[in-house]
Design a protein around this motif. Sequence first.
Motif, PDB file in Angstrom:
ATOM      1  N   ALA A 174      -7.437  -2.845  -2.329  1.00  0.00           N
ATOM      2  CA  ALA A 174      -6.792  -3.484  -3.473  1.00  0.00           C
ATOM      3  C   ALA A 174      -5.504  -2.755  -3.836  1.00  0.00           C
ATOM      4  O   ALA A 174      -4.471  -3.386  -4.127  1.00  0.00           O
ATOM      5  N   LEU A 175      -5.542  -1.436  -3.818  1.00  0.00           N
ATOM      6  CA  LEU A 175      -4.347  -0.659  -4.131  1.00  0.00           C
ATOM      7  C   LEU A 175      -3.264  -0.890  -3.090  1.00  0.00           C
ATOM      8  O   LEU A 175      -2.080  -1.021  -3.420  1.00  0.00           O
ATOM      9  N   SER A 176      -3.644  -0.979  -1.843  1.00  0.00           N
ATOM     10  CA  SER A 176      -2.684  -1.230  -0.768  1.00  0.00           C
ATOM     11  C   SER A 176      -2.022  -2.587  -0.951  1.00  0.00           C
ATOM     12  O   SER A 176      -0.804  -2.737  -0.754  1.00  0.00           O
ATOM     13  N   LEU A 177      -2.790  -3.604  -1.338  1.00  0.00           N
ATOM     14  CA  LEU A 177      -2.227  -4.930  -1.562  1.00  0.00           C
ATOM     15  C   LEU A 177      -1.241  -4.917  -2.724  1.00  0.00           C
ATOM     16  O   LEU A 177      -0.244  -5.647  -2.719  1.00  0.00           O
ATOM     17  N   ALA A 178      -1.525  -4.079  -3.728  1.00  0.00           N
ATOM     18  CA  ALA A 178      -0.614  -3.972  -4.867  1.00  0.00           C
ATOM     19  C   ALA A 178       0.707  -3.331  -4.441  1.00  0.00           C
ATOM     20  O   ALA A 178       1.787  -3.744  -4.881  1.00  0.00           O
ATOM     21  N   LEU A 179       0.630  -2.325  -3.581  1.00  0.00           N
ATOM     22  CA  LEU A 179       1.828  -1.598  -3.171  1.00  0.00           C
ATOM     23  C   LEU A 179       2.631  -2.351  -2.121  1.00  0.00           C
ATOM     24  O   LEU A 179       3.857  -2.262  -2.083  1.00  0.00           O
ATOM     25  N   THR A 180       1.932  -3.086  -1.256  1.00  0.00           N
ATOM     26  CA  THR A 180       2.596  -3.811  -0.171  1.00  0.00           C
ATOM     27  C   THR A 180       2.072  -5.234  -0.134  1.00  0.00           C
ATOM     28  O   THR A 180       1.182  -5.573   0.646  1.00  0.00           O
ATOM     29  N   PRO A 181       2.594  -6.109  -1.003  1.00  0.00           N
ATOM     30  CA  PRO A 181       2.059  -7.470  -1.105  1.00  0.00           C
ATOM     31  C   PRO A 181       2.400  -8.367   0.077  1.00  0.00           C
ATOM     32  O   PRO A 181       1.839  -9.448   0.206  1.00  0.00           O
ATOM     33  N   GLN A 182       3.334  -7.935   0.948  1.00  0.00           N
ATOM     34  CA  GLN A 182       3.650  -8.736   2.118  1.00  0.00           C
ATOM     35  C   GLN A 182       2.481  -8.646   3.092  1.00  0.00           C
ATOM     36  O   GLN A 182       2.197  -7.584   3.648  1.00  0.00           O
ATOM     37  N   THR A 183       1.793  -9.762   3.327  1.00  0.00           N
ATOM     38  CA  THR A 183       0.572  -9.735   4.113  1.00  0.00           C
ATOM     39  C   THR A 183       0.275 -11.112   4.691  1.00  0.00           C
ATOM     40  O   THR A 183       0.751 -12.129   4.174  1.00  0.00           O
ATOM     41  N   VAL A 184      -0.533 -11.139   5.774  1.00  0.00           N
ATOM     42  CA  VAL A 184      -0.968 -12.419   6.334  1.00  0.00           C
ATOM     43  C   VAL A 184      -2.148 -12.980   5.546  1.00  0.00           C
ATOM     44  O   VAL A 184      -2.544 -14.129   5.753  1.00  0.00           O
ATOM     45  N   ILE A 185      -2.726 -12.180   4.652  1.00  0.00           N
ATOM     46  CA  ILE A 185      -3.811 -12.682   3.813  1.00  0.00           C
ATOM     47  C   ILE A 185      -3.225 -13.750   2.879  1.00  0.00           C
ATOM     48  O   ILE A 185      -2.205 -13.517   2.228  1.00  0.00           O
ATOM     49  N   PRO A 186      -3.839 -14.937   2.801  1.00  0.00           N
ATOM     50  CA  PRO A 186      -3.253 -16.060   2.040  1.00  0.00           C
ATOM     51  C   PRO A 186      -3.411 -15.880   0.537  1.00  0.00           C
ATOM     52  O   PRO A 186      -4.226 -16.540  -0.121  1.00  0.00           O
ATOM     53  N   LEU A 187      -2.605 -15.003  -0.061  1.00  0.00           N
ATOM     54  CA  LEU A 187      -2.782 -14.646  -1.464  1.00  0.00           C
ATOM     55  C   LEU A 187      -2.463 -15.780  -2.429  1.00  0.00           C
ATOM     56  O   LEU A 187      -2.968 -15.796  -3.551  1.00  0.00           O
ATOM     57  N   ASP A 188      -1.638 -16.742  -2.020  1.00  0.00           N
ATOM     58  CA  ASP A 188      -1.178 -17.777  -2.938  1.00  0.00           C
ATOM     59  C   ASP A 188      -1.926 -19.099  -2.797  1.00  0.00           C
ATOM     60  O   ASP A 188      -1.545 -20.095  -3.411  1.00  0.00           O
ATOM     61  N   ASP A 189      -2.964 -19.122  -2.006  1.00  0.00           N
ATOM     62  CA  ASP A 189      -3.742 -20.350  -1.793  1.00  0.00           C
ATOM     63  C   ASP A 189      -5.191 -20.064  -2.177  1.00  0.00           C
ATOM     64  O   ASP A 189      -5.897 -19.353  -1.468  1.00  0.00           O
TER      65      ASP A 189
END
Length: 212
Positions: A174-189
């Motif tokens: 979770a902390l990593s996603l906060a620091l580096t939101p660029q990801t292939v995980i579909p965060l906006d869907d």
Amino acid sequence: MGALAQLLPLVRSARRDQDQSVLSAALQAFLDFGIKRTSMVEVARRGGLSLATLYRRFSSKSDLIQAVGLQQTREFIEGVDAAVQQQIDRDAGAEAQIVELFVAFLDGLRGNRLLDRLLDTEPEIVLPYLTTKGAPVIELGRDYLAEFVTRLQAEGKLPAYDPLPVAEMVARTALSLALTPQTVIPLDDDIAVRKYARDHVAVSFRVPVTDS
């Protein structure tokens, strides 16, 4: 870790009204001016106390920054917990609860004004508190997640195992996603995020294959 060890238990529980007002004043100053330009004098003025009193409660600006960060983490976790309870019945299976937990974590991270502002304007100041000095933040998240797993285990929805390793792994992710939101995980869907959580997150908690 001496000063941080003293701050951590204070932030885990509700702080005294006076301390809360100081942390709120510091948070607002950080949002208005950024950390670099916020002085202890300004925080004392906004908090309605003398500079000497402020330094008795927080021996340095670094301690105050850490306390605000930990308070933000605590409020984030409380928000996640409230969102999970609102979205799903406690009688639901482990997989459903874990999916909603993951979604609530993502929503909370994306909605944190202070984190977004500081990562954008003063990353050199905030990053140490989330990386090399980030143990207290991870510890708060890990403890909450461990309690979440322990409850599901007590309800017979997860098998018995030590919850701390998986709790720390999820907290660090979770902390990593906060620091580096660029990801292939579909965060906006929302639909895709829930599918991702079912396929890849729930298995980390050893959800039984028969869970619904």
